[in-house]
Design a protein around this motif. Structure first.
Motif, PDB file in Angstrom:
ATOM      1  N   VAL A  24       0.864  -1.182   0.000  1.00  7.95           N
ATOM      2  CA  VAL A  24       0.000   0.000   0.000  1.00  7.95           C
ATOM      3  C   VAL A  24       0.899   1.229   0.000  1.00  7.95           C
ATOM      4  O   VAL A  24       1.639   1.451   0.954  1.00  7.95           O
ATOM      5  CB  VAL A  24      -0.913   0.025   1.243  1.00  7.95           C
ATOM      6  N   THR A  25       0.850   2.022  -1.045  1.00  9.61           N
ATOM      7  CA  THR A  25       1.736   3.174  -1.184  1.00  9.61           C
ATOM      8  C   THR A  25       1.638   4.125  -0.002  1.00  9.61           C
ATOM      9  O   THR A  25       2.649   4.581   0.523  1.00  9.61           O
ATOM     10  CB  THR A  25       1.434   3.926  -2.494  1.00  9.61           C
ATOM     11  N   GLU A  26       0.432   4.418   0.432  1.00  3.45           N
ATOM     12  CA  GLU A  26       0.234   5.378   1.513  1.00  3.45           C
ATOM     13  C   GLU A  26       0.580   4.808   2.896  1.00  3.45           C
ATOM     14  O   GLU A  26       0.702   5.552   3.860  1.00  3.45           O
ATOM     15  CB  GLU A  26      -1.218   5.881   1.522  1.00  3.45           C
ATOM     16  N   PHE A  27       0.716   3.505   2.990  1.00  2.00           N
ATOM     17  CA  PHE A  27       1.090   2.817   4.239  1.00  2.00           C
ATOM     18  C   PHE A  27       2.281   1.904   3.927  1.00  2.00           C
ATOM     19  O   PHE A  27       2.125   0.682   3.800  1.00  2.00           O
ATOM     20  CB  PHE A  27      -0.078   1.976   4.776  1.00  2.00           C
ATOM     21  N   PRO A  28       3.480   2.459   3.779  1.00  2.00           N
ATOM     22  CA  PRO A  28       4.624   1.663   3.325  1.00  2.00           C
ATOM     23  C   PRO A  28       5.017   0.497   4.227  1.00  2.00           C
ATOM     24  O   PRO A  28       5.660  -0.442   3.770  1.00  2.00           O
ATOM     25  CB  PRO A  28       5.766   2.674   3.223  1.00  2.00           C
ATOM     26  N   SER A  29       4.599   0.506   5.485  1.00  3.90           N
ATOM     27  CA  SER A  29       4.969  -0.591   6.382  1.00  3.90           C
ATOM     28  C   SER A  29       3.998  -1.778   6.304  1.00  3.90           C
ATOM     29  O   SER A  29       4.246  -2.819   6.906  1.00  3.90           O
ATOM     30  CB  SER A  29       5.049  -0.093   7.825  1.00  3.90           C
TER      31      SER A  29
END
Length: 106
Positions: A24-29
Motif C-alpha cells: 500500500v503506497t500510503e502505508f509503506p509498512s
C-alpha cells in the motif's frame, strides 16, 4: 473520511516468498502475502481497514489517498549545471522546449 478501497495498492509475485505480495503506497509498512493476487489484494485492503479503524480510535488523521490529492502539474527539478546545458542543447536540437523533452521522457 478515508476508506480502505481508496488507497493505492500494488500486487506482485515474490520469488523469495513464493507468493503474491500486496503493498500500500500510503502505508509503506503494510503488506499482505498470499497464494493468489486476489487474496493478497483482499488481505491488504482488510489490513488497511483495520489500521484506519485503529487510527480513528486514537484520533489520528489517516494519510490522504493519492487519488484524492490535488497536483499542480509543476515539479521543480535541480540538476548540475553541465547536465542542464546538455538537456538544453538536446531540446534545442529537437526543436522543443526543455519541459516538452523531459515530459516526453517520463
Amino acid at each position: 473520511m478515508s476508506k480502505a478501497e481508496e488507497y493505492t495498492y500494488r500486487v506482485f509475485w515474490s520469488e523469495e516468498d513464493s507468493a503474491y505480495v500486496a503493498t500500500v503506497t500510503e502505508f509503506p509498512s503494510l503488506s499482505s502475502v498470499e497464494e493468489s493476487q486476489v487474496e493478497a489484494l483482499a488481505g491488504a485492503v482488510k489490513l488497511v481497514d483495520f489500521v484506519l479503524d485503529e487510527m480513528k480510535k486514537d484520533n489520528q488523521p489517516p494519510p490522504v489517498a493519492l487519488g484524492r490529492k490535488k497536483y499542480s502539474g509543476e515539479i521543480r527539478l535541480r540538476m548540475p549545471k553541465e547536465v542542464h546545458r546538455r538537456v538544453a542543447c538536446e531540446a534545442a536540437e529537437q526543436g522543443v522546449s526543455i519541459n516538452q523533452m523531459l515530459v516526453s521522457r517520463i
